[in-house]
Design an enzyme around this catalytic site. Sequence first.
Site, short mmCIF file in Angstrom:
data_model
loop_
_atom_site.label_atom_id
_atom_site.label_comp_id
_atom_site.label_asym_id
_atom_site.label_seq_id
_atom_site.Cartn_x
_atom_site.Cartn_y
_atom_site.Cartn_z
N ASN A 199 -10.34 -65.64 -7.30
CA ASN A 199 -11.61 -65.13 -6.79
C ASN A 199 -12.39 -66.13 -5.96
O ASN A 199 -13.15 -65.74 -5.07
CB ASN A 199 -12.47 -64.63 -7.96
CG ASN A 199 -11.98 -63.30 -8.51
OD1 ASN A 199 -11.13 -62.65 -7.90
ND2 ASN A 199 -12.51 -62.89 -9.65
N LYS A 257 -9.07 2.60 -2.10
CA LYS A 257 -9.36 1.89 -0.86
C LYS A 257 -10.75 2.27 -0.38
O LYS A 257 -11.13 3.45 -0.38
CB LYS A 257 -8.30 2.25 0.19
CG LYS A 257 -8.36 1.45 1.48
CD LYS A 257 -7.17 1.80 2.36
CE LYS A 257 -7.11 0.96 3.61
NZ LYS A 257 -5.89 1.23 4.42
N GLU A 312 0.83 -1.19 0.00
CA GLU A 312 0.00 0.00 0.00
C GLU A 312 0.88 1.26 0.00
O GLU A 312 1.87 1.34 0.74
CB GLU A 312 -0.88 -0.05 1.25
CG GLU A 312 -1.83 1.08 1.45
CD GLU A 312 -2.68 0.88 2.72
OE1 GLU A 312 -3.61 1.67 2.91
OE2 GLU A 312 -2.38 -0.05 3.51
N CYS A 334 -5.53 -3.36 2.06
CA CYS A 334 -5.35 -3.51 3.50
C CYS A 334 -6.65 -3.68 4.28
O CYS A 334 -7.26 -4.74 4.29
CB CYS A 334 -4.54 -2.34 4.03
SG CYS A 334 -3.76 -2.69 5.64
N LYS A 341 -18.18 -51.96 -9.91
CA LYS A 341 -17.97 -52.44 -8.53
C LYS A 341 -18.29 -51.33 -7.53
O LYS A 341 -18.73 -51.60 -6.41
CB LYS A 341 -16.52 -52.91 -8.35
CG LYS A 341 -16.17 -54.15 -9.16
CD LYS A 341 -14.73 -54.55 -8.93
CE LYS A 341 -14.35 -55.77 -9.77
NZ LYS A 341 -12.93 -56.14 -9.61
N GLY A 346 -3.27 -60.00 8.08
CA GLY A 346 -1.90 -59.64 8.43
C GLY A 346 -1.38 -58.51 7.56
O GLY A 346 -0.22 -58.11 7.68
#
Length: 648
Positions: free
Chosen positions: A449, A116, A47, A172, A611, A366
């Site tokens: 599968n 501003k 500014e 600002c 799916k 696991g």
Amino acid sequence: MPNYGFVRVGAATPKLRVADPAYNISEILKIVKEADEKNVAVLVFPELSITGYTCADLFGQKLLLEKAVEFLGELLQQTETLDVLTIVGLPLMVEHKLFNCGVAVHRGRILGAVPKIHLPNYKEFYEKRWFTSGHVLGQSVSEINLLGQYVPCGRIMIKAEKPSFLLGMEICEDLWAVIPPSSYLALNGADIIANLSAGNELVSKADYRRQLILQQSARCMCGYIYASAGVYESTTDLVFGGHNMIAENGILLKESERFKRDSSLIITEIDVERLASERMLNKTYADNYEINAGSRNFVIVETEFLKEYDMEDIGLERPVAPYPFVPGNPATVEERCREIFNIQVAGLAKRLQHTNMKHVVLGISGGLDSTLALLVTAQTFDTLHLPAENIVAVTMPGFGTTDITYTNALDLMKALHVTIREIDIKPACLQHFKDIGHNVQDLDITYENVQARERTQILMDLANNIGGLVVGTGDLSELALGWATYNGDHMSMYSVNCSIPKTLVKFLVRWVADNIVNEQTAEVLQKILNTPISPELLPPDTSGKIAQKTEDLIGPYELHDFFLYYTVRFGMHPKKVLFLADCAFKEKYSREEIKKWLKVFYNRFFSQQFKRSCLPDGPKVGTVSLSPRGDWRMPSDAEVRLWLAELD
């Protein structure tokens, strides 16, 4: 020349002498030329950067005001051949009133001035003593004669091409207002906001300022460039720090070090394509546009040319995280992981309470996914004050089970004090092979599968037997790639990991080991973390080790998670996903490797949608989810050719 929607921007704080425009312009020019050499398209200064912010009653001196404009002309002259769009601050007289303005200049042309709006007039601030609020210009845009150019002043935005963006300005205190001008600018399409600021430093003010900028950039779904006055503005009671920031939709991309004695410049890129995608999908943005129809009186100022560059050649300044699903800030890792874990626990707890179930069944292999699911379930039972033995954890050795995963599964179940069941699936699978006439030596998809579906059948039937609920273990990465057996591990009664990608699964298990469980359990978790990812549906190798490693078959999960995030979250072009992945993983994978696995990702993502169209419930924990009831509704038979063709 692909720029992939990136706009390279900078925020600068030059060395300064209060009330010395000649010196200030010379310092500004040094930074402008450096920024231009570094391919910056938009550069923002603080500014009143030409005069200094703290001139006080000197703003009433005509000499200072005239010299400010005169040296703005010096800036124009010195940048006629430079590509960078430069935004500086200076006091401007308009209709006998003095305004605190941000002025945009490009290649010798003044594009516009923005006054501003909100002038602070409290505590250490008393701007109304000298300046008039831009509100007095009303909804109109005044045209002023500035250095022989007719320049729009007021409610303007700057439209640029190559790269393409729409830029708005505020100054600002405007950001501190109840409804900042940037809110209206964003609703009118501005995807980049420049803020020229001169905020002084107080204890903790930097934190507040940072949060304010991040919140506004998120609320407006915009890029935000904040440039603030530096230490050489400091005078009497005020100290300034030169706090510069560049944010994008709530993410801080770059931040300067404060209190530097030299000029400073921060540079990064704002992804305007990504912002456009966010705005398109977020209907609240569109609704706000309609509600605020009366605030659209902005003049668009177009530029003929900006800096055209090829991101492939110059590279990105902004970092590209290789693991977008994983918490990146070490300071918030524990908080983020705890929140994710708690979301999983809360989701499962509600389902158990709603169904009045006191028992659950899980298959424990696991591996990482079933480990996380068991950890979530154990914590849920503790939260609901249910005994751990009501968790029936089942290990189901098959043709591919190795000693290491079998031992990991047993050790984990023992450490968590759950009920352990071991059911060998091999006899049932052999009988099934016989029933359907399948050669047991043929290790094809049927061979794999059958085992997955046998395990799911056991879990479902066992849950019925004990009056319990089957907790699913599959993760988001497997759902994206369709790496699951339809009506096998694809199915459960509640899937706690359904929106946890593989990279995050590993991270969460490590976090639980470090923060939640006892030392004995942590040791088991560490062994699991060190075990290769595998469905273990094919026999081990001759040494008894895992032979079927998932990532050897479908590619690295870290790449697929990266592809998933940018494809689903932002709808990015395949070429852009490839570019970003190359930036993130260039030290680990070649571009050709990345392209190969990206094609695999698109092929599997499209072909395996069927799916995902019938998934069980599960908690959404992040911004990417593939639930057919929520975030992702995709036809199961869509063609992938467009996406693959772009990579050829």
